[in-house]
Motif scaffolding. Structure first.
Motif, PDB file in Angstrom:
ATOM      1  N   ASN A 180     -23.121 -28.173  42.573  1.00  0.00           N
ATOM      2  CA  ASN A 180     -23.210 -29.228  43.585  1.00  0.00           C
ATOM      3  C   ASN A 180     -24.653 -29.509  43.996  1.00  0.00           C
ATOM      4  OD1 ASN A 180     -20.648 -30.321  44.097  1.00  0.00           O
ATOM      5  ND2 ASN A 180     -20.048 -28.511  45.256  1.00  0.00           N
ATOM      6  N   ALA A 181     -25.511 -28.515  43.878  1.00  0.00           N
ATOM      7  CA  ALA A 181     -26.913 -28.691  44.248  1.00  0.00           C
ATOM      8  C   ALA A 181     -27.682 -29.511  43.210  1.00  0.00           C
ATOM      9  CB  ALA A 181     -27.578 -27.327  44.425  1.00  0.00           C
ATOM     10  N   LYS A 182     -27.130 -29.664  42.023  1.00  0.00           N
ATOM     11  CA  LYS A 182     -27.792 -30.428  40.965  1.00  0.00           C
ATOM     12  C   LYS A 182     -27.645 -31.924  41.215  1.00  0.00           C
ATOM     13  CE  LYS A 182     -27.300 -26.990  37.331  1.00  0.00           C
ATOM     14  NZ  LYS A 182     -28.708 -26.661  37.249  1.00  0.00           N
ATOM     15  N   SER A 183     -28.579 -32.659  40.662  1.00  0.00           N
ATOM     16  CA  SER A 183     -28.505 -34.119  40.757  1.00  0.00           C
ATOM     17  C   SER A 183     -27.463 -34.630  39.764  1.00  0.00           C
ATOM     18  CB  SER A 183     -29.865 -34.735  40.426  1.00  0.00           C
ATOM     19  OG  SER A 183     -30.154 -34.545  39.049  1.00  0.00           O
ATOM     20  N   ALA A 196     -27.973 -36.703  37.448  1.00  0.00           N
ATOM     21  CA  ALA A 196     -28.614 -36.708  36.130  1.00  0.00           C
ATOM     22  C   ALA A 196     -28.553 -35.322  35.486  1.00  0.00           C
ATOM     23  CB  ALA A 196     -30.064 -37.177  36.253  1.00  0.00           C
ATOM     24  N   GLU A 197     -28.790 -34.282  36.292  1.00  0.00           N
ATOM     25  CA  GLU A 197     -28.718 -32.917  35.760  1.00  0.00           C
ATOM     26  C   GLU A 197     -27.289 -32.576  35.338  1.00  0.00           C
ATOM     27  OE1 GLU A 197     -32.154 -30.443  38.106  1.00  0.00           O
ATOM     28  OE2 GLU A 197     -30.415 -31.131  39.284  1.00  0.00           O
ATOM     29  N   LEU A 198     -26.321 -33.014  36.132  1.00  0.00           N
ATOM     30  CA  LEU A 198     -24.929 -32.780  35.768  1.00  0.00           C
ATOM     31  C   LEU A 198     -24.587 -33.516  34.479  1.00  0.00           C
ATOM     32  CD1 LEU A 198     -23.150 -32.999  39.238  1.00  0.00           C
ATOM     33  CD2 LEU A 198     -23.517 -30.949  37.856  1.00  0.00           C
ATOM     34  N   ALA A 199     -25.082 -34.736  34.334  1.00  0.00           N
ATOM     35  CA  ALA A 199     -24.821 -35.517  33.123  1.00  0.00           C
ATOM     36  C   ALA A 199     -25.378 -34.801  31.894  1.00  0.00           C
ATOM     37  CB  ALA A 199     -25.404 -36.911  33.261  1.00  0.00           C
ATOM     38  N   GLU A 200     -26.537 -34.157  32.034  1.00  0.00           N
ATOM     39  CA  GLU A 200     -27.109 -33.394  30.925  1.00  0.00           C
ATOM     40  C   GLU A 200     -26.202 -32.249  30.510  1.00  0.00           C
ATOM     41  OE1 GLU A 200     -31.026 -32.058  31.899  1.00  0.00           O
ATOM     42  OE2 GLU A 200     -31.789 -34.087  32.196  1.00  0.00           O
ATOM     43  N   LEU A 201     -25.442 -31.732  31.458  1.00  0.00           N
ATOM     44  CA  LEU A 201     -24.486 -30.653  31.179  1.00  0.00           C
ATOM     45  C   LEU A 201     -23.138 -31.192  30.727  1.00  0.00           C
ATOM     46  CD1 LEU A 201     -25.225 -28.428  34.313  1.00  0.00           C
ATOM     47  CD2 LEU A 201     -25.988 -28.030  31.959  1.00  0.00           C
ATOM     48  N   GLY A 202     -23.009 -32.522  30.721  1.00  0.00           N
ATOM     49  CA  GLY A 202     -21.747 -33.140  30.336  1.00  0.00           C
ATOM     50  C   GLY A 202     -20.716 -33.133  31.447  1.00  0.00           C
ATOM     51  N   LEU A 203     -21.188 -33.078  32.685  1.00  0.00           N
ATOM     52  CA  LEU A 203     -20.292 -33.025  33.845  1.00  0.00           C
ATOM     53  C   LEU A 203     -20.505 -34.214  34.765  1.00  0.00           C
ATOM     54  CD1 LEU A 203     -20.619 -29.298  34.948  1.00  0.00           C
ATOM     55  CD2 LEU A 203     -18.622 -30.364  33.944  1.00  0.00           C
ATOM     56  N   ARG A 204     -19.433 -34.562  35.455  1.00  0.00           N
ATOM     57  CA  ARG A 204     -19.518 -35.498  36.577  1.00  0.00           C
ATOM     58  C   ARG A 204     -19.236 -34.686  37.828  1.00  0.00           C
ATOM     59  NH1 ARG A 204     -15.045 -39.649  35.248  1.00  0.00           N
ATOM     60  NH2 ARG A 204     -14.037 -37.646  34.961  1.00  0.00           N
ATOM     61  N   ARG A 205     -19.757 -35.138  38.936  1.00  0.00           N
ATOM     62  CA  ARG A 205     -19.600 -34.393  40.187  1.00  0.00           C
ATOM     63  C   ARG A 205     -18.120 -34.100  40.497  1.00  0.00           C
ATOM     64  NH1 ARG A 205     -23.358 -32.848  43.097  1.00  0.00           N
ATOM     65  NH2 ARG A 205     -24.831 -34.300  42.168  1.00  0.00           N
ATOM     66  N   GLU A 206     -17.242 -35.058  40.241  1.00  0.00           N
ATOM     67  CA  GLU A 206     -15.815 -34.864  40.547  1.00  0.00           C
ATOM     68  C   GLU A 206     -15.139 -33.867  39.608  1.00  0.00           C
ATOM     69  OE1 GLU A 206     -16.127 -38.871  38.327  1.00  0.00           O
ATOM     70  OE2 GLU A 206     -17.230 -37.854  39.901  1.00  0.00           O
ATOM     71  N   ASP A 207     -15.826 -33.463  38.538  1.00  0.00           N
ATOM     72  CA  ASP A 207     -15.245 -32.521  37.581  1.00  0.00           C
ATOM     73  C   ASP A 207     -15.716 -31.075  37.785  1.00  0.00           C
ATOM     74  OD1 ASP A 207     -13.874 -34.595  36.317  1.00  0.00           O
ATOM     75  OD2 ASP A 207     -15.563 -35.012  34.980  1.00  0.00           O
ATOM     76  N   ILE A 208     -16.547 -30.834  38.789  1.00  0.00           N
ATOM     77  CA  ILE A 208     -17.126 -29.508  38.983  1.00  0.00           C
ATOM     78  C   ILE A 208     -16.045 -28.449  39.200  1.00  0.00           C
ATOM     79  CG2 ILE A 208     -18.512 -28.084  40.548  1.00  0.00           C
ATOM     80  CD1 ILE A 208     -20.403 -30.489  40.841  1.00  0.00           C
ATOM     81  N   ALA A 209     -15.133 -28.667  40.131  1.00  0.00           N
ATOM     82  CA  ALA A 209     -14.090 -27.670  40.406  1.00  0.00           C
ATOM     83  C   ALA A 209     -13.233 -27.429  39.173  1.00  0.00           C
ATOM     84  CB  ALA A 209     -13.228 -28.106  41.578  1.00  0.00           C
TER      85      ALA A 209
END
Length: 71
Positions: free
Chosen positions: A43-46, A48-61
């Motif tokens: 959650n602390a990542k931006s 853009a950083e999440l996108a680099e990991l192949g994640l969207r904020r709503e997919d973290i959990a």
């Protein structure tokens, strides 16, 4: 040495079971804390950083609990 009565009750079995349950609870607490730490770090990542990991904020959990969800 276990003391067993006629109905099969054992104090040593009772305490052994309680110890095992307590140990398992400690393990689950540690795992939950670890997952909480992962969620907070992601959650602390931006975005853009999440996108680099192949994640969207709503997919973290879903990502953190993926082994439990079997999706």
């Amino acid at each position: 040495m276990a003391t067993t009565t006629a109905n099969g009750f054992s104090f040593s079995g009772l305490f052994s079971g309680m110890g095992s349950s307590f140990y398992n609870a400690l393990i689950r607490m540690g795992e939950a804390r670890s997952r909480t730490d992962q969620i907070e770090a992601l959650n602390a990542k931006s975005d853009a950083e999440l996108a680099e990991l192949g994640l969207r904020r709503e997919d973290i959990a879903r990502f953190v609990f993926r082994d439990m969800l079997h999706i």
